[in-house]
Structures are given as C-alpha cells and as structure tokens.
Design an enzyme around this catalytic site. Structure first.
Site, mmCIF file in Angstrom:
data_model
loop_
_atom_site.group_PDB
_atom_site.id
_atom_site.type_symbol
_atom_site.label_atom_id
_atom_site.label_comp_id
_atom_site.label_asym_id
_atom_site.label_seq_id
_atom_site.Cartn_x
_atom_site.Cartn_y
_atom_site.Cartn_z
ATOM 1 N N ASP A 291 0.817 -1.257 -0.046
ATOM 2 C CA ASP A 291 0.019 0.222 0.060
ATOM 3 C C ASP A 291 0.890 1.283 -0.106
ATOM 4 O O ASP A 291 1.238 1.773 1.121
ATOM 5 C CB ASP A 291 -0.748 0.039 1.323
ATOM 6 N N GLU A 325 -2.507 10.182 -0.785
ATOM 7 C CA GLU A 325 -3.799 9.538 -0.866
ATOM 8 C C GLU A 325 -4.049 9.111 0.479
ATOM 9 O O GLU A 325 -5.413 9.152 0.968
ATOM 10 C CB GLU A 325 -3.778 8.149 -1.799
ATOM 11 N N HIS A 423 -1.384 -0.925 6.410
ATOM 12 C CA HIS A 423 -1.134 0.437 7.380
ATOM 13 C C HIS A 423 -0.460 -0.095 8.586
ATOM 14 O O HIS A 423 -0.326 0.624 9.739
ATOM 15 C CB HIS A 423 -2.328 0.862 7.920
#
Lengths: 464, 464
Positions: A291, A325, A423
């Site tokens: 990510d 983002e 995350h």
C-alpha cells in the site's frame, strides 16, 4: 449475396482482431514475467527509501527516484505536478498499558491514528468504556462516556469473502470515532485495528476530527487485535480496568510536494487521455510495499511494457503517481482539478491500490454501455485467470476524475492477505511476490492497451 | 395446459433447489471462516510435529494425531489402513562447494534428492558439465560426460501462467537426471531447484534410478537457484571449475505405516463412496505446511463442516489422509487396491495437494457428461470467487481410483507462490494464510455436498 459478403468480412475482421489482441496480450504478459522492472523498483522504494508519509523526507525521495526512473524509459514527457500536502509526524515513542485495579500493568501495542493529536506529555490514563459502534456510543450518552477512554472494538466480519467489504464495515470507528466520542466528553479513543488476523501489529490509518474545535480534540490510537482481545477480557473481568497511553504526534503546516507524471503521447487522438496510477505516499510504520508501492511500480511498468511490446498508442497514456492518498487525497484532487482547468478529455483511468497480490480482475465505475464493452473483452483475459469484471468502486485517486464518458476502474487482486499488512509495520517487501506483482502490471497494461486501441463506447459507437 | 403446468413445476423445483444449495454453500463458507479447525490442526502438524517423511517418527506422530482429532469429530468410523512405506533418511550434514582453478572455494546450498544414494564418506569432487535437458545429455555422449558431475540447469518457464505447467516442464531433470546421466558414465548429478524465484533454498523431491543396478547409482542433489546461477557463471568463466558435494543419505528397509481414514456413512446410498483427501507425509526440510499439511487439514475439515452444517449425507463420505505420496505413492495405491478388492463403488474423489493458497477452482478428470454436470453448478460458486472449472489432472493419491463412472478432481488454489516453498526449508506454517486455507476447505466441502446430494450423472441421468 452482398449481405453474406458483408457478414463474412465482418466475421473475418473480428477473428483477425481477436487474434491480434490475443497476441498482444500474450506479448505483454511474457514481457512482464520475463523482463519486468516492477519488482526491482519496488525493492528500491521499500528497502532503500521505506515508509513515505506525505511531507516526509522519504516521500520527497520517492518523488525524485520515480521521476528519474521514468525518465530512463524514454517516454515523451515526465514532469512533477506541484501539490501542497499535510505533514503529520508520529513522534515516537508511543506506548500503552492496561492497568488492572490490583496494580498489574500489561503492555499492549498501539499506534497513533494518522491526524490524531498527542496525549499530554505525561500520557493519558482513564477508565475505559467498550463499544461496538458509533450508534452504541450515542445510546450510552454523555453520562456513561464523559471522562473515559472509548474503546471501539467491532471486528471485521470474517464472513465477507472480499475483505474490502469487511473493511468498509469497520472503518468508521477509526475515521470518525474520536470526533463522535469527543461529543460525549470522552478523553481519548482506542480503536481495534482493522485486521482480520489476531496478531500484535497495530494498524494506523487516517482519521478526522470533522468540525471539532482544536481545543476539544482528543487523542486516538489503534490497538493490535490481540491487544483489543486482551483489553476486552480485562474489562469483562473488571469494568474498573484503566488504560494508559502516550503518543507524541503532531500536525505541522502544509508542505510542498508533487504528483509524478509520465506520458506517452497518442499518435492519432493525443487529446484523449488514459491514466494509470497508484499512490506514492504510504503510512510510516512499514515500508508501504503493498500500500501502495505495488500500485506505483505497476503503473510505471505499464508505460514500459507498452513501449517494450512495440505498440504505438493512438491515445495519450499517462502514469500518474499520486501524492497524499493516505491522509488528504490532495494529489488526486489536484490532478483532477488541473485536468478540468485545462479542459483535458480523460476517457479511462485505472488505479491499482489494493495490494500487489495475484490479480483477479477489475471493478468498474462506468455506464452500462461501457461495462458491456469491457465484458466483450473478458475472453481475452481468460488465459491469465483474470475472471472478475464487476461494477463497483474504482479508486480514491482516480475518483475525482468522474464525469460522463469516462471509465474509471480499479485493479482487483486477491484480497485475503491484504488487511494482514495494511497500514502496519509488516507491510514490507518480503510479503510481495514477484510474479503476482508482475501479473498485476501485465493485467493493467492489457486493459490499457484495449482501451487505447478501441477507445470507449459513446452512444453505442466505438471510436477505433 | 398440462405441459405448461409441468414446466412451471420444473422451474419451481429448480429455483427451490438452487436456493437451498445457495443457502447450504453460504452456511458452509460461514462455518469455515468463523469456526474453522483447519488452521489449528495445521499449527499442530507443522509446529508441534514438523516435517513428516515416510517412515519417520514424525510421520507416525502425524498418524496418531490426526486419528485422535478425527475421532473427536464424532463421525461414524475412524481407522488406520496399514501400508508398508519406504524409509529414506537424509543423514545430515550435506554441503557443497564450487572450486575455482585458482583455489577459491565458494559454498553453495544443496540438498540430497529423495531416494538418492550418498557420496563416499570423503564426498565427491569432479569437473562439471552443464546441460539444459536429458536430450542434450544424449547429444553430448559418453566422451564428454564420463567422470564428470552433470549439472542440469533448465529453469522453470516464467511465461507459464499456472506454475504447475512450468514445474511439469522441468521436473524430468530431477526425477530421471541421475539415471540418465549414469548411463553415460557421470559420477554425480546436481539439479537446479524447481523454483521460479532466485533464492538460497535448495528444493528436494523424489528421483528414481529406474532399473540402474545398485552399484551403478550415482548421488544426486538439488542446488538452490542462486547457487545454480553462480555455478553456471563460474563454468562460463572457466570450464575447468570443479564441484564438490557430500551427502550422507541412506535407504533403509520398508517400514509399517498407515493411511488415516474417517467416514460418515451415507443415509440413502451408503455403498456410493465419496473421498476427499490429502497426503500426511511431507518432505523433511520444512514442516510441510503447504505440501501437504494444508490438504490434510482441509480434508479433515470437510467432515467437520458437513457435520457442523447439519447436513445428513446420502452417500458415504470419507476423508483419507494418504501416506507416502512424496516418495512412493504407496498410500494412494494401497487405498485403491483395497477399494477394488472390496468391490467398493467410489463415485467421486477430490484431492487437495497444491498448497493452502486462495482457492480458484477445480480440475476434473472425468467424462464430458460429468463435466457438464459440474459446470451446471458453476454459478453457485460465484459468490466465493471460485471460477476455474477445467478438465485436467486430479491428484496423485486419488489417481489410482480411476475407472469409468468416477469423477476425480483436484482443488486448484492460486499457484503463484507454491513453488517458492515446495519441498524446501521454507515450506512452513507462517506462509499459510488462515482465511485462504479455510476458503479452500469450504470450497472442497461445497463440491462434496453437491456430489453427495445429486450423485454423478450416468447415461444422462442424475440419480438424486
């Protein structure tokens, strides 16, 4: 007789086109799997640069590195698009304890949520009230909540086959929990990590205080799923169990950053633009490999694979590496705003922001007509086990481009492992498989090729 | 009017059946994802027992453990089926060096191939000849090969989308390399590990000397892919580069072992038997989590999930944990032989032996009619992203059951990561994702349920 000839010619054309497309896809996949650059680029982004939170030194290094690598591809133009981004800094150390009434202290893993305020320098200690939802918070009311730490503990639903559905069913606690709990006088918020596994990684992510005045903002942290189970058990045994946490995060002034853009100019319809992108920023705990390092290097590889295959695009193809983002979407918004101000005609935008896992297909945000067009290509993807063509969301960064006559799409990789890493400190390079990453890049390139070759259907007509 | 009524009733029945099946599959998947036992069982097999090579103490521990766990399920019968198995022991240490002419020694990771003889106690040192195939060996002939170590260095083809295809394209070097090279006077064989990645793990696997007399058998080892690249480069720089390796493996007499079998007796057609299985033995280097601990615990979970869902099977359903798939297939052959001698009527056998990754579908070895039957169920699997229904091989252990009027099938998980771990020291528990494993178990259970409910088509007629 004439009619039969026309039909015959049509059939021949279709067969010929099909064969040419089949060959083109085969050569794209071959190139990705034998000569891909995505994995090497990701190695650098992850292992030489690392986590790339907006406004950080690492984010700027990622801008510089990807720009330099894109320039090496020999495309028509590589440039930076300026965008101001928020700068939030974690400021270690951060830590937490469960405090039993008998004086026992149990350390549990936490991390500040992105955008949260710090605790006081001495940390925050208070009684805890566990809730499963914002609704439950409202039912309990100020009397039960004031002065306490609210512990949001609704887990992801394991029955959802696509884990993003389960994510959607939980993430309100993380995003709005502190703003909502603050209204009832809570002094802090602890949120169960949005992770389907039971493990020791706290998972950060963005949160918002909404219109809460600065002086009323309360600190918010994520706790690992194992930690959440422990805290819930401790509270069940003794509701007077207290919780202590300390975090030192801080929001600074916005800083200058950039979207990184590279383009191949279209030979026939240069004003029709196709975008493929991922986001260059990442959270700070891991190295942001899934990510969204994966989406970044796949988008870069789309341009490289198109050039390598010798295909000359009719339309302009842009790889856009969006900044911010994760905690602001400033890059995505800026890109769309500039496109609008320049009256640019975007026809197709594809985002990869769901991890570098085995690709399964795409989700499309478009008209029924456009979706039918995509479905007509389904068989071309069969040899590559790409089977998922569904209507649904595309991606956060390409979302702001939405208008009539555009197809927005998101790559859909296998989702089972994604939230194990999302995350968290274990979103790292070794969890990305080289072939899975490359197959994703090839799958994206194939769809870009088809939209470039055939354009998008408008009013039942394909502009070819 | 009568005809319309019949059609109406048929349509209603179909809709009703569809809905009941949809509900049943949903409840199977729900149970697997919320209350699965597969992952816990695998944890024990992998972390408490470990690698389970046929004839080892660990293999026997696995027999005892799985039998005990199956007994806890309260099925109708749990029993052991005796089978004699080969016992080959690695006998550490094993090691190897590349020896340059200038005296430089470079250590490279190797492992003996399963079934290989040892080197002499002092090890084996010789010049090396690199080949890419058995055919090349034949072309070179005795003159070029005699007295040398043959280095088989054909890599897996990265262009194959399904990695098992690439495996099939390479594995002859490992399986027959020593027998073939021995015919031309080679003194040893080094085989590039059948692994798509470049890394430092040597991957073992079975090999055979065919009818080579014992005294003519030459030792064979696998070298890691990085090691293979290094050796190839060294040979390119100097064809006089020598190779040294030492291994202490030994074949002992056959020992007693067992297939572990558990069954739920059918309520209506007890003599029609459905088998679901995986293999209990594994190679010794890792803990055999993907190959085939996953298949074992998924097969066990099929019985548990059927019971948990409250479904009463019409046919007899057996979970068979086969012994000795890796280096002999004695368990699979024994099971089929006993079934034949008892004149048992097996109608469907499903094997899981392709890793515990996200399930994508099944491969079927059956008649066109039976395949059409399976295809008619395709839509039931759509919500679970199961899309692959293809004709092809099933699995080594259920293969010996092949006859008319049986459907053989293999679970097909995503194959991209499988050969990163296959037969190597990194085939370990942490590389199995809980949900992926559980989804596989649910997918297997769903197909078993459908075959149980509808039976198999024979002469265009479904026996329900």
């Amino acid at each position: 007789m004439k009619k039969i000839t026309v039909i015959f010619l049509l059939v021949c054309t279709t067969i010929f086109a099909q064969t040419a497309d089949e060959k083109q896809l085969r050569s794209i996949y071959d190139a990705a799997l034998t000569d891909g650059m995505a994995y090497n680029w990701l190695d650098h982004l992850s292992n030489q640069i690392g986590g790339r939170l907006s406004g950080s030194v690492e984010a700027q290094q990622a801008v510089d590195y990807t720009k330099k690598e894109l320039e090496k591809l020999g495309v028509d133009r590589v440039y930076l698009q300026p965008v101001m981004v928020p700068r939030w800094v974690r400021g270690l150390p951060e830590y937490a304890n469960i405090l039993s009434e008998d004086g026992t202290t149990t350390s549990v893993p936490i991390c500040a949520l992105g955008g949260s305020v710090a605790t006081s320098a001495l940390g925050l200690k208070a009684n805890v009230i566990e809730v499963k939802s914002i609704k439950e918070l409202e039912e309990l009311g100020k009397e039960k909540i004031e002065g306490k730490i609210v512990f949001f503990n609704r887990p992801m639903n394991p029955k959802d086959i696509v884990t993003f559905t389960a994510y959607g069913g939980c993430v309100d606690q993380r995003y709005s929990g502190a703003a909502e709990a603050g209204k009832f006088g809570a002094v802090g918020v602890i949120v169960r990590s949005v992770n389907l596994r039971l493990d020791d990684y706290p998972h950060t992510g963005s949160m918002s205080y909404g219109d809460t005045p600065v002086k009323n903002r309360i600190p918010a942290a994520a706790i690992s799923t194992n930690g959440a189970e422990l805290l819930a058990t401790a509270l069940k045994l003794n509701p007077n169990t207290k919780f202590f946490f300390k975090q030192n995060c801080k929001q600074y002034d916005d800083v200058q950053s950039y979207n990184v853009i590279a383009e191949i100019k279209g030979s026939t319809y240069p004003n029709e633009i196709i975008v493929v992108g991922g986001h260059l920023d990442s959270w700070d705990l891991g190295d942001g490999s899934h990510d969204d390092g994966a989406g970044v290097v796949q988008s870069m590889d789309v341009l490289r694979l198109i050039k390598a295959s010798g295909y000359k695009p009719k339309r302009t193809i842009r790889a856009v590496l969006f900044m911010n983002e994760e905690n602001g979407l400033r890059g995505g918004n800026k890109y769309a705003q500039v496109a609008k101000s320049k009256n640019e005609n975007h026809i197709f935008a594809l985002e990869s922001d769901a991890g570098g896992f085995s690709p399964r297909g795409f989700s499309f945000d478009c008209s029924t007509e456009n979706f039918e067009q995509v479905e007509s290509w389904r068989n071309l993807f069969k040899p590559y086990l790409i089977h998922l063509f569904e209507k649904g969301g595309s991606g956060a960064d390409v979302g702001p481009l939405k208008k009539d006559n555009i197809v927005l799409a998101g790559l859909r990789p296998d989702s089972q492992r994604y939230f194990d890493h999302h995350h968290a400190a274990n979103d790292t390079f070794e969890h990305v498989n080289k072939r899975e990453l490359e197959l994703g890049a090839a799958t994206m390139t194939s769809l870009v090729y088809l939209f470039d070759k055939y354009g998008i259907v408008t009013s039942k007509k394909i502009k070819g």
